[in-house]
Design a protein around this motif. Structure first.
Motif, PDB file in Angstrom:
ATOM      1  N   GLY A 188       0.789  -1.228   0.000  1.00 33.17           N
ATOM      2  CA  GLY A 188       0.000   0.000   0.000  1.00 33.17           C
ATOM      3  C   GLY A 188       0.812   1.264   0.000  1.00 33.17           C
ATOM      4  N   LEU A 189       2.140   1.133   0.008  1.00 29.03           N
ATOM      5  CA  LEU A 189       2.970   2.346  -0.010  1.00 29.03           C
ATOM      6  C   LEU A 189       3.550   2.534  -1.407  1.00 29.03           C
ATOM      7  CD1 LEU A 189       4.904   1.822   3.309  1.00 29.03           C
ATOM      8  CD2 LEU A 189       3.195   3.579   2.879  1.00 29.03           C
ATOM      9  N   SER A 190       3.717   3.723  -1.771  1.00 26.02           N
ATOM     10  CA  SER A 190       4.304   3.962  -3.086  1.00 26.02           C
ATOM     11  C   SER A 190       5.789   3.593  -3.048  1.00 26.02           C
ATOM     12  CB  SER A 190       4.138   5.428  -3.486  1.00 26.02           C
ATOM     13  OG  SER A 190       5.018   6.223  -2.710  1.00 26.02           O
ATOM     14  N   LEU A 191       6.334   3.314  -4.242  1.00 27.68           N
ATOM     15  CA  LEU A 191       7.722   2.860  -4.351  1.00 27.68           C
ATOM     16  C   LEU A 191       8.695   3.848  -3.713  1.00 27.68           C
ATOM     17  CD1 LEU A 191       9.182   0.426  -5.512  1.00 27.68           C
ATOM     18  CD2 LEU A 191       9.572   1.743  -7.580  1.00 27.68           C
ATOM     19  N   SER A 192       8.429   5.128  -3.929  1.00 30.31           N
ATOM     20  CA  SER A 192       9.367   6.132  -3.404  1.00 30.31           C
ATOM     21  C   SER A 192       9.367   6.140  -1.882  1.00 30.31           C
ATOM     22  CB  SER A 192       9.005   7.517  -3.941  1.00 30.31           C
ATOM     23  OG  SER A 192       7.667   7.802  -3.611  1.00 30.31           O
ATOM     24  N   LYS A 193       8.189   5.921  -1.302  1.00 32.12           N
ATOM     25  CA  LYS A 193       8.147   5.878   0.173  1.00 32.12           C
ATOM     26  C   LYS A 193       8.892   4.646   0.701  1.00 32.12           C
ATOM     27  CE  LYS A 193       4.091   8.574   1.317  1.00 32.12           C
ATOM     28  NZ  LYS A 193       2.627   8.519   1.472  1.00 32.12           N
ATOM     29  N   VAL A 194       8.685   3.518  -0.003  1.00 30.26           N
ATOM     30  CA  VAL A 194       9.395   2.296   0.406  1.00 30.26           C
ATOM     31  C   VAL A 194      10.899   2.512   0.342  1.00 30.26           C
ATOM     32  CG1 VAL A 194       9.887  -0.090  -0.233  1.00 30.26           C
ATOM     33  CG2 VAL A 194       7.551   0.748  -0.255  1.00 30.26           C
ATOM     34  N   MET A 195      11.310   3.169  -0.760  1.00 31.09           N
ATOM     35  CA  MET A 195      12.741   3.448  -0.902  1.00 31.09           C
ATOM     36  C   MET A 195      13.245   4.283   0.268  1.00 31.09           C
ATOM     37  SD  MET A 195      14.072   2.017  -3.483  1.00 31.09           S
ATOM     38  CE  MET A 195      15.468   2.928  -4.068  1.00 31.09           C
ATOM     39  N   ALA A 196      12.450   5.268   0.628  1.00 28.89           N
ATOM     40  CA  ALA A 196      12.863   6.135   1.741  1.00 28.89           C
ATOM     41  C   ALA A 196      13.023   5.338   3.027  1.00 28.89           C
ATOM     42  CB  ALA A 196      11.828   7.249   1.927  1.00 28.89           C
ATOM     43  N   VAL A 197      12.044   4.456   3.255  1.00 29.84           N
ATOM     44  CA  VAL A 197      12.128   3.628   4.480  1.00 29.84           C
ATOM     45  C   VAL A 197      13.388   2.750   4.441  1.00 29.84           C
ATOM     46  CG1 VAL A 197      11.036   1.711   5.711  1.00 29.84           C
ATOM     47  CG2 VAL A 197       9.662   3.642   4.920  1.00 29.84           C
ATOM     48  N   VAL A 198      13.622   2.134   3.265  1.00 28.83           N
ATOM     49  CA  VAL A 198      14.799   1.268   3.146  1.00 28.83           C
ATOM     50  C   VAL A 198      16.079   2.057   3.361  1.00 28.83           C
ATOM     51  CG1 VAL A 198      16.121  -0.140   1.528  1.00 28.83           C
ATOM     52  CG2 VAL A 198      13.671  -0.426   1.697  1.00 28.83           C
ATOM     53  N   TRP A 199      16.117   3.268   2.800  1.00 26.63           N
ATOM     54  CA  TRP A 199      17.282   4.120   3.012  1.00 26.63           C
ATOM     55  C   TRP A 199      17.502   4.393   4.493  1.00 26.63           C
ATOM     56  CZ3 TRP A 199      21.448   5.574   0.647  1.00 26.63           C
ATOM     57  CH2 TRP A 199      21.503   5.464  -0.771  1.00 26.63           C
ATOM     58  N   LEU A 200      16.421   4.723   5.156  1.00 32.62           N
ATOM     59  CA  LEU A 200      16.546   5.003   6.591  1.00 32.62           C
ATOM     60  C   LEU A 200      17.056   3.764   7.346  1.00 32.62           C
ATOM     61  CD1 LEU A 200      13.414   7.198   7.389  1.00 32.62           C
ATOM     62  CD2 LEU A 200      15.831   7.823   7.577  1.00 32.62           C
ATOM     63  N   LEU A 201      16.462   2.621   6.953  1.00 36.60           N
ATOM     64  CA  LEU A 201      16.902   1.384   7.618  1.00 36.60           C
ATOM     65  C   LEU A 201      18.388   1.139   7.387  1.00 36.60           C
ATOM     66  CD1 LEU A 201      13.904  -1.028   6.949  1.00 36.60           C
ATOM     67  CD2 LEU A 201      14.651  -0.111   9.149  1.00 36.60           C
TER      68      LEU A 201
ATOM     69  N   LEU B 206      24.924   2.912  10.922  1.00 39.56           N
ATOM     70  CA  LEU B 206      25.338   3.556  12.172  1.00 39.56           C
ATOM     71  C   LEU B 206      25.460   2.520  13.299  1.00 39.56           C
ATOM     72  CD1 LEU B 206      23.294   6.857  11.990  1.00 39.56           C
ATOM     73  CD2 LEU B 206      25.754   6.576  11.758  1.00 39.56           C
ATOM     74  N   SER B 207      24.547   1.527  13.238  1.00 41.59           N
ATOM     75  CA  SER B 207      24.629   0.477  14.271  1.00 41.59           C
ATOM     76  C   SER B 207      25.947  -0.274  14.177  1.00 41.59           C
ATOM     77  CB  SER B 207      23.488  -0.532  14.110  1.00 41.59           C
ATOM     78  OG  SER B 207      22.269   0.139  14.116  1.00 41.59           O
ATOM     79  N   VAL B 208      26.360  -0.541  12.947  1.00 40.34           N
ATOM     80  CA  VAL B 208      27.634  -1.233  12.774  1.00 40.34           C
ATOM     81  C   VAL B 208      28.765  -0.425  13.396  1.00 40.34           C
ATOM     82  CG1 VAL B 208      29.345  -1.950  11.076  1.00 40.34           C
ATOM     83  CG2 VAL B 208      26.953  -2.536  10.742  1.00 40.34           C
ATOM     84  N   VAL B 209      28.729   0.876  13.129  1.00 36.60           N
ATOM     85  CA  VAL B 209      29.757   1.743  13.699  1.00 36.60           C
ATOM     86  C   VAL B 209      29.719   1.679  15.225  1.00 36.60           C
ATOM     87  CG1 VAL B 209      30.475   4.133  13.978  1.00 36.60           C
ATOM     88  CG2 VAL B 209      29.773   3.297  11.738  1.00 36.60           C
ATOM     89  N   TYR B 210      28.511   1.784  15.763  1.00 37.17           N
ATOM     90  CA  TYR B 210      28.365   1.793  17.210  1.00 37.17           C
ATOM     91  C   TYR B 210      28.841   0.470  17.819  1.00 37.17           C
ATOM     92  CZ  TYR B 210      26.157   1.898  21.770  1.00 37.17           C
ATOM     93  OH  TYR B 210      25.934   1.834  23.125  1.00 37.17           O
ATOM     94  N   VAL B 211      28.369  -0.614  17.185  1.00 39.63           N
ATOM     95  CA  VAL B 211      28.699  -1.924  17.757  1.00 39.63           C
ATOM     96  C   VAL B 211      30.193  -2.203  17.668  1.00 39.63           C
ATOM     97  CG1 VAL B 211      28.432  -4.404  17.383  1.00 39.63           C
ATOM     98  CG2 VAL B 211      26.429  -2.939  17.448  1.00 39.63           C
ATOM     99  N   SER B 212      30.792  -1.817  16.543  1.00 41.62           N
ATOM    100  CA  SER B 212      32.222  -2.107  16.465  1.00 41.62           C
ATOM    101  C   SER B 212      32.998  -1.243  17.451  1.00 41.62           C
ATOM    102  CB  SER B 212      32.748  -1.940  15.037  1.00 41.62           C
ATOM    103  OG  SER B 212      32.543  -0.625  14.613  1.00 41.62           O
ATOM    104  N   HIS B 213      32.480  -0.059  17.720  1.00 36.92           N
ATOM    105  CA  HIS B 213      33.131   0.760  18.735  1.00 36.92           C
ATOM    106  C   HIS B 213      33.018   0.095  20.113  1.00 36.92           C
ATOM    107  CE1 HIS B 213      34.709   4.209  20.766  1.00 36.92           C
ATOM    108  NE2 HIS B 213      33.627   4.309  21.521  1.00 36.92           N
TER     109      HIS B 213
END
Lengths: 645, 97
Positions: free
Chosen positions: B9-22, B28-35
């Motif tokens: 139900g979401l448009s492709l561009s919104k899905v892309m945005a969510v994926v980008w955020l994820l 950032l999690s990788v950076v944090y965890v490796s630190h």
């Protein structure tokens, strides 16, 4: 400035007019097409150039000193090699008391060239080292032009840190390992020692060097700016910590035995001595001490004589101490039983051209009495009645002439002659313990057979955990149980009044044992006034837990009989061992009935021990040829015995 | 076409945005965890060093202990300073369980 502005606007413009021509931007701006192309190509080249630079730095070798150089520089700042220490294992006694411990020590060394250049800082260094400044400068001058000199070797980490904290350039540390032997001379020969590189050189340190030795490992780690390890990269070589080794000895018993042995050696001015205490059920050696001894922590004045673990390596001619085993052969033959009476009068007995003499005429004695008085005549008569191989067979079955198999370096197998034809005199001398050679450890093992009721258990210098303990099976049986019990019963009489071993008595416990005094062999056969005094016994007599053998070599005092010299050591050591091991007394002890040896009273009464002096009394002139015998040690004495016909 | 352009139900561009955020979050999690990992690892290294130090100290204490508690020393001390003696026979009471 103007051009950049137009360029930045271009993308939005070009998008809407892209269908009109190939270079709409250029036409719109009125620029000639070539200028536009140059800019586009130029801009396209820049990222390519950047890419090329990156590739040349990171991928391609040999350009701009190659990526190896940069990687190496990076690693030099981050990657470190860390040592994972692997120590040499600790040797402990059976209760975990340490007998040998490795601990790191630091050696401080210096580069004399650097040190020389910092002469103003030498005063605090000398103070910290505990030497005079002039001494230090003298040493530096001595090593002038060299790159290495020790300032202080093998000092504790704390002392070393104090020196390093001075921060003097050219002063460095080096970690070494030093082995300490807390028990010192008490266990010196058994435990042995290591050399300066921590490699076993003697004793158990040598025998189990492979498993004791530790090897340091190395790993590669990443360190951050503050020197903290942040990542483990890889293991360069894994460390191998040395395995700990638990010996079978009990340090309390070892110490008690050592103390008493040392006291006796000093008192009787003896040359050397050994004590072995054996656990009857497991075959573990609970104590094994020797005199003279040495301090393994300070080997600057090491006497090689003191290094031998005499109890396992040195051969002695056992003498009358073998008579209980002769009795085993007698009982096995079925011709005798403990109360069979043999007439020992008139106190001497001739075999071939030799006469064996008792201290006095004991008259008729039963087998128990022969053992009690250690009668030469009685023993000889028994030997003559037995098959030629019978006595030797018993000796062999209880382990004489064979290595005990403890793995101790230099452990001796002793010597048990094997003959096609036994001359009568050889049979007789064998019966009272001449013409063979044994180690104190073998003697203990042989008595262990009698103590365990006829089964032979392998002796061990390593602790045997209760679950690994082997229950003696009938396969280990070398002497019928009933005979072992009978002989033990006979051996009790040795400690009774009138016996040779009264001084071995332990209040509260019944002891079965036998004394021995044998002549030492010198360059010209048996020596008249050099003896080995022995005592071997077991407690508690009815179900023995411990076997102890005391050997005192060449006592130079007036007393030399095993019953006077070795027996008291047995009594003191074993009494303490029984107390330590919580073995309850087996006889109620009304004080008045205890046999407590007094110096004077037993001396006259003490029956004379086996001594070849008596054997030699009637030797003919032909024996003089033996003096020329150039074969050393045991062979010499065997030849001396055998050549007497 | 309309099916392809919407996911849940979401448009492709919104899905892309969510994926980008994820993705951003994951990065950032990788950076944090490796630190965090490095911090913990350095703590481990410090503890290991401490362990080695303690091992050394233990060895030295062991030597010190067995030197001070050597049977000879204890015996001399007990007999001479404390006036102790081994019990003679009639002072011993055998207790049977």
């Amino acid at each position: 400035m103007k051009r950049e502005q137009t360029k930045s606007r271009r993308p939005s413009g070009s998008k809407s007019r892209s269908s009109r021509g190939r270079q709409p931007g250029a036409r719109q701006l009125g620029l000639s097409a070539w200028r536009y192309r140059v800019v586009v190509v130029g801009l396209a080249l820049l990222p390519l150039a950047a890419l090329w630079k990156i590739a040349s730095l990171q991928v391609l070798p040999d350009i701009d000193r190659g990526f190896e150089f940069l990687k190496g520089q990076g690693d030099d700042r981050m990657v470190r090699k860390e040592e994972i220490p692997g120590y040499r294992g600790v040797i402990t006694d059976r209760r975990g008391e340490p007998l040998a411990v490795s601990t790191p020590v630091l050696s401080i060394w210096a580069d004399p060239r650097v040190l020389d250049a910092n002469a103003d800082q030498l005063a605090p260094l000398a103070r910290q080292l505990g030497i005079k400044l002039s001494v230090l400068t003298g040493r530096i001058a001595h090593y002038a032009g060299k790159e290495f000199m020790y300032l202080s070797r093998r000092i504790t980490p704390r002392q070393a840190e104090a020196i390093l904290e001075l921060g003097i350039p050219g002063v460095y540390k080096n970690t070494e390992y030093k082995r300490y032997y807390p028990a010192g001379e008490v266990t010196a020969q058994l435990v042995g020692f290591t050399d300066i590189d921590d490699v076993g050189q003697e004793g158990m340190e040598l025998a189990f060097n492979e498993s004791l030795a530790g090897r340091s490992g190395f790993r590669q780690v990443l360190k951050d700016q503050k020197g903290r390890v942040i990542k483990d990269l890889r293991l360069l070589s894994s460390e191998k910590p040395g395995k700990n080794l638990a010996l079978s000895i009990d340090l309390r018993l070892q110490y008690a035995a050592y103390r008493e042995l040392k006291a006796a050696i000093t008192h009787f001015r003896a040359a050397s001595g050994s004590v072995v205490i054996l656990d009857v059920h497991s075959g573990e050696v609970l104590a094994m001490v020797n005199q003279p001894s040495f301090n393994p922590n300070d080997r600057s004045r090491l006497n090689t004589q003191a290094m031998r673990n005499r109890a396992a390596t040195d051969l002695i001619e056992p003498g009358s101490i073998m008579k209980p085993l002769t009795m085993v052969a007698a009982l096995e033959s079925g011709k005798f039983h403990p109360s069979t009476v043999i007439d020992t009068s008139p106190g001497h007995f001739r075999v071939g051209r030799k006469t064996f003499v008792d201290h006095k005429n004991y008259g008729p004695l039963d087998l128990t009495g022969i053992l009690k008085k250690s009668s030469q005549v009685g023993t000889t008569k028994i030997a003559m009645a037995l098959e030629p191989e019978a006595i030797r067979g018993v000796f062999e079955r209880v382990g004489l002439g064979q290595g005990p198999g403890t793995g101790f370096p230099g452990e001796s197998a002793g010597f048990l002659p094997n003959k096609q034809r036994w001359r009568p005199v050889e049979r007789a001398t064998m019966a009272f313990g001449y013409g063979l050679a044994v180690t104190p450890l073998q003697l203990a093992q042989a008595y262990g057979v009698l103590a365990s009721g006829g089964t032979k258990t392998a002796v061990s210098l390593l602790k045997i955990s209760p679950e690994d303990r082997q229950v003696p099976s009938e396969l280990d049986r070398v002497i019928p149980s009933a005979i072992a019990v009978d002989v033990r019963e006979m051996m009790k009489s040795v400690l009774e009044k009138g016996g040779t071993g009264t001084r071995a008595a332990i209040p509260g416990y019944e002891v079965a044992g036998k004394t021995g005094t044998s002549h030492k062999v010198g360059a010209a056969g048996y020596q008249q006034d050099h003896y080995v005094s022995l005592f071997a016994g077991m407690v508690p007599a009815d179900s023995p837990r411990l076997v102890a053998v005391v050997v005192i070599d060449d006592p130079r005092s007036e007393d030399y009989y095993g019953g006077l010299v070795a027996a008291p050591v047995f009594s003191k050591v074993t009494a303490e061992a029984l107390r330590f091991l919580n073995i309850p007394p087996d006889i109620p002890f009304p004080k008045s009935e205890l046999v407590t040896a007094k110096e004077a009273s037993f001396k006259e009464d003490l029956p004379k021990e086996t001594s070849p002096k008596d054997v030699q009394t009637s030797r003919s002139g032909a024996d003089k040829s033996m003096a020329k015998s150039d074969l050393a040690g045991v062979q010499k004495l065997v030849r001396a015995q055998g050549g007497a016909t | 076409m309309s099916q392809a352009s919407t996911i849940l139900g979401l448009s492709l561009s919104k899905v892309m945005a969510v994926v980008w955020l994820l993705m951003l979050f994951s990065g950032l999690s990788v950076v944090y965890v490796s630190h965090q990992c490095r911090l913990l690892y350095s703590e481990l290294a410090v503890l290991e060093q401490k362990k080695n130090g303690l091992q050394v100290a233990w060895g030295q204490y062991l030597i010190e202990e067995s030197a001070l508690a050597s049977l000879h020393r204890v015996e001399v001390f007990a007999q001479q300073k404390l006036g102790m003696q081994a019990p003679v026979l009639d002072q011993i009471v055998v207790v049977k369980p």
